[in-house]
Design a protein around this motif. Structure first.
Motif, PDB file in Angstrom:
ATOM      1  N   LYS A   1      -2.649  -0.017  20.759  1.00 29.95           N
ATOM      2  CA  LYS A   1      -3.771   0.873  20.401  1.00 29.95           C
ATOM      3  C   LYS A   1      -3.742   1.236  18.923  1.00 29.95           C
ATOM      4  CE  LYS A   1      -4.077   2.927  24.952  1.00 29.95           C
ATOM      5  NZ  LYS A   1      -3.748   4.109  25.760  1.00 29.95           N
ATOM      6  N   VAL A   2      -2.545   1.410  18.384  1.00 29.97           N
ATOM      7  CA  VAL A   2      -2.422   1.791  16.974  1.00 29.97           C
ATOM      8  C   VAL A   2      -1.683   0.727  16.158  1.00 29.97           C
ATOM      9  CG1 VAL A   2      -2.596   4.271  17.359  1.00 29.97           C
ATOM     10  CG2 VAL A   2      -0.360   3.168  17.458  1.00 29.97           C
ATOM     11  N   ASP A   3      -1.435  -0.425  16.756  1.00 25.87           N
ATOM     12  CA  ASP A   3      -0.765  -1.538  16.085  1.00 25.87           C
ATOM     13  C   ASP A   3       0.557  -1.096  15.454  1.00 25.87           C
ATOM     14  OD1 ASP A   3      -0.497  -4.205  15.433  1.00 25.87           O
ATOM     15  OD2 ASP A   3      -1.486  -3.961  13.487  1.00 25.87           O
ATOM     16  N   ALA A   4       1.439  -0.560  16.318  1.00 31.39           N
ATOM     17  CA  ALA A   4       2.732  -0.068  15.858  1.00 31.39           C
ATOM     18  C   ALA A   4       3.774  -0.316  16.938  1.00 31.39           C
ATOM     19  CB  ALA A   4       2.647   1.425  15.546  1.00 31.39           C
ATOM     20  N   ILE A   5       5.012  -0.059  16.589  1.00 36.30           N
ATOM     21  CA  ILE A   5       6.115  -0.155  17.540  1.00 36.30           C
ATOM     22  C   ILE A   5       6.776   1.222  17.592  1.00 36.30           C
ATOM     23  CG2 ILE A   5       8.330  -1.222  18.078  1.00 36.30           C
ATOM     24  CD1 ILE A   5       7.345  -3.695  16.509  1.00 36.30           C
ATOM     25  N   ASN A   6       6.720   1.854  18.756  1.00 36.44           N
ATOM     26  CA  ASN A   6       7.367   3.151  18.956  1.00 36.44           C
ATOM     27  C   ASN A   6       8.844   2.925  19.255  1.00 36.44           C
ATOM     28  OD1 ASN A   6       4.962   4.683  18.686  1.00 36.44           O
ATOM     29  ND2 ASN A   6       4.390   4.059  20.734  1.00 36.44           N
ATOM     30  N   VAL A   7       9.686   3.824  18.752  1.00 35.11           N
ATOM     31  CA  VAL A   7      11.129   3.697  18.932  1.00 35.11           C
ATOM     32  C   VAL A   7      11.696   5.009  19.478  1.00 35.11           C
ATOM     33  CG1 VAL A   7      13.342   3.177  17.826  1.00 35.11           C
ATOM     34  CG2 VAL A   7      11.239   2.133  16.955  1.00 35.11           C
ATOM     35  N   THR A   8      12.460   4.891  20.559  1.00 31.46           N
ATOM     36  CA  THR A   8      13.179   6.035  21.118  1.00 31.46           C
ATOM     37  C   THR A   8      14.616   5.606  21.395  1.00 31.46           C
ATOM     38  OG1 THR A   8      12.489   5.455  23.359  1.00 31.46           O
ATOM     39  CG2 THR A   8      11.135   7.072  22.185  1.00 31.46           C
ATOM     40  N   PHE A   9      15.471   6.600  21.596  1.00 27.97           N
ATOM     41  CA  PHE A   9      16.879   6.346  21.874  1.00 27.97           C
ATOM     42  C   PHE A   9      17.247   7.042  23.179  1.00 27.97           C
ATOM     43  CE2 PHE A   9      16.452   5.751  17.368  1.00 27.97           C
ATOM     44  CZ  PHE A   9      17.304   4.706  17.068  1.00 27.97           C
ATOM     45  N   PRO A  10      17.662   6.303  24.200  1.00 32.31           N
ATOM     46  CA  PRO A  10      17.993   6.935  25.474  1.00 32.31           C
ATOM     47  C   PRO A  10      19.143   7.941  25.383  1.00 32.31           C
ATOM     48  CG  PRO A  10      18.504   4.578  25.525  1.00 32.31           C
ATOM     49  CD  PRO A  10      17.816   4.849  24.234  1.00 32.31           C
ATOM     50  N   ASP A  11      20.050   7.747  24.435  1.00 38.25           N
ATOM     51  CA  ASP A  11      21.201   8.630  24.307  1.00 38.25           C
ATOM     52  C   ASP A  11      20.987   9.769  23.310  1.00 38.25           C
ATOM     53  OD1 ASP A  11      22.776   6.924  26.040  1.00 38.25           O
ATOM     54  OD2 ASP A  11      22.814   5.529  24.350  1.00 38.25           O
ATOM     55  N   VAL A  12      19.937   9.661  22.517  1.00 39.30           N
ATOM     56  CA  VAL A  12      19.641  10.668  21.495  1.00 39.30           C
ATOM     57  C   VAL A  12      18.134  10.935  21.547  1.00 39.30           C
ATOM     58  CG1 VAL A  12      19.974  11.311  19.058  1.00 39.30           C
ATOM     59  CG2 VAL A  12      21.474   9.600  20.099  1.00 39.30           C
ATOM     60  N   PRO A  13      17.678  11.702  22.538  1.00 38.53           N
ATOM     61  CA  PRO A  13      16.242  11.861  22.764  1.00 38.53           C
ATOM     62  C   PRO A  13      15.470  12.494  21.606  1.00 38.53           C
ATOM     63  CG  PRO A  13      17.508  13.280  24.240  1.00 38.53           C
ATOM     64  CD  PRO A  13      18.484  12.411  23.522  1.00 38.53           C
ATOM     65  N   GLU A  14      16.155  13.236  20.736  1.00 38.68           N
ATOM     66  CA  GLU A  14      15.448  13.847  19.613  1.00 38.68           C
ATOM     67  C   GLU A  14      15.152  12.848  18.484  1.00 38.68           C
ATOM     68  OE1 GLU A  14      19.846  15.076  19.091  1.00 38.68           O
ATOM     69  OE2 GLU A  14      18.508  14.545  20.706  1.00 38.68           O
ATOM     70  N   ALA A  15      15.712  11.667  18.547  1.00 44.55           N
ATOM     71  CA  ALA A  15      15.464  10.630  17.534  1.00 44.55           C
ATOM     72  C   ALA A  15      14.288   9.774  17.995  1.00 44.55           C
ATOM     73  CB  ALA A  15      16.710   9.779  17.327  1.00 44.55           C
ATOM     74  N   ILE A  16      13.144  10.003  17.390  1.00 40.68           N
ATOM     75  CA  ILE A  16      11.912   9.289  17.738  1.00 40.68           C
ATOM     76  C   ILE A  16      11.241   8.865  16.438  1.00 40.68           C
ATOM     77  CG2 ILE A  16       9.639   9.481  18.836  1.00 40.68           C
ATOM     78  CD1 ILE A  16      10.836  11.817  20.485  1.00 40.68           C
ATOM     79  N   THR A  17      10.755   7.632  16.402  1.00 38.23           N
ATOM     80  CA  THR A  17      10.055   7.172  15.210  1.00 38.23           C
ATOM     81  C   THR A  17       9.161   5.991  15.582  1.00 38.23           C
ATOM     82  OG1 THR A  17      10.332   6.602  12.868  1.00 38.23           O
ATOM     83  CG2 THR A  17      11.865   5.568  14.435  1.00 38.23           C
ATOM     84  N   TYR A  18       8.594   5.343  14.590  1.00 40.39           N
ATOM     85  CA  TYR A  18       7.777   4.151  14.815  1.00 40.39           C
ATOM     86  C   TYR A  18       7.700   3.364  13.516  1.00 40.39           C
ATOM     87  CZ  TYR A  18       3.894   6.031  12.138  1.00 40.39           C
ATOM     88  OH  TYR A  18       3.116   6.508  11.112  1.00 40.39           O
ATOM     89  N   GLY A  19       7.185   2.147  13.624  1.00 36.96           N
ATOM     90  CA  GLY A  19       6.944   1.320  12.450  1.00 36.96           C
ATOM     91  C   GLY A  19       5.775   0.397  12.714  1.00 36.96           C
TER      92      GLY A  19
END
Length: 131
Positions: free
Chosen positions: A18-36
């Motif tokens: 939808k926004v032509d991006a890749i979302n990134v999350t970490f199962p062990d560190v849920p507060e670390a969220i980003t995209y590129g």
């Protein structure tokens, strides 16, 4: 072989068409969220997000094994390594404002492309200084 202060965590990469991006999350560190906008940019920002989260939280959670990470459709795992000492240095560094001059046509093209001028200048300086 990894450096003494380097940790590796699995990241979940999830393409968002939808926004032509890749979302990134970490199962062990849920507060670390980003995209590129692409895998390379997503991995770059994932490194920063993970480093910031780990240094801010103060404790290191146990990293999941890649085979234990639960994925849904279109998701995949990428291992992200972070040098904790480098992450600490990034957090402690104050920034300063610099005035710079570039050709007007280059400025227009860069603005249309959504380029972050500070990020590009910082990356170029780091590359030039660490050759």
């Amino acid at each position: 072989m990894a450096k003494k202060d380097t940790v590796v965590y699995p990241a979940i990469f999830e393409p968002d068409t939808k926004v032509d991006a890749i979302n990134v999350t970490f199962p062990d560190v849920p507060e670390a969220i980003t995209y590129g906008r692409n895998e390379e940019e997503a991995a770059y920002y994932a490194n920063d997000a993970l480093g910031l989260a780990l240094v801010s939280r103060g404790n290191l959670p146990k990293a999941s094994s890649v085979k234990d990470v639960k994925l849904s459709k279109d998701q995949y795992v990428v291992l992200i390594a972070v040098d904790l000492e480098e992450a600490k240095r990034k957090i402690r560094k104050p920034t300063i404002r610099k005035n710079t001059t570039i050709p007007a046509d280059l400025n227009e093209e860069a603005q249309k492309a959504g380029i972050n001028f500070s990020e590009v200048l910082t990356d170029a300086l780091r590359e030039r200084l660490h050759e």
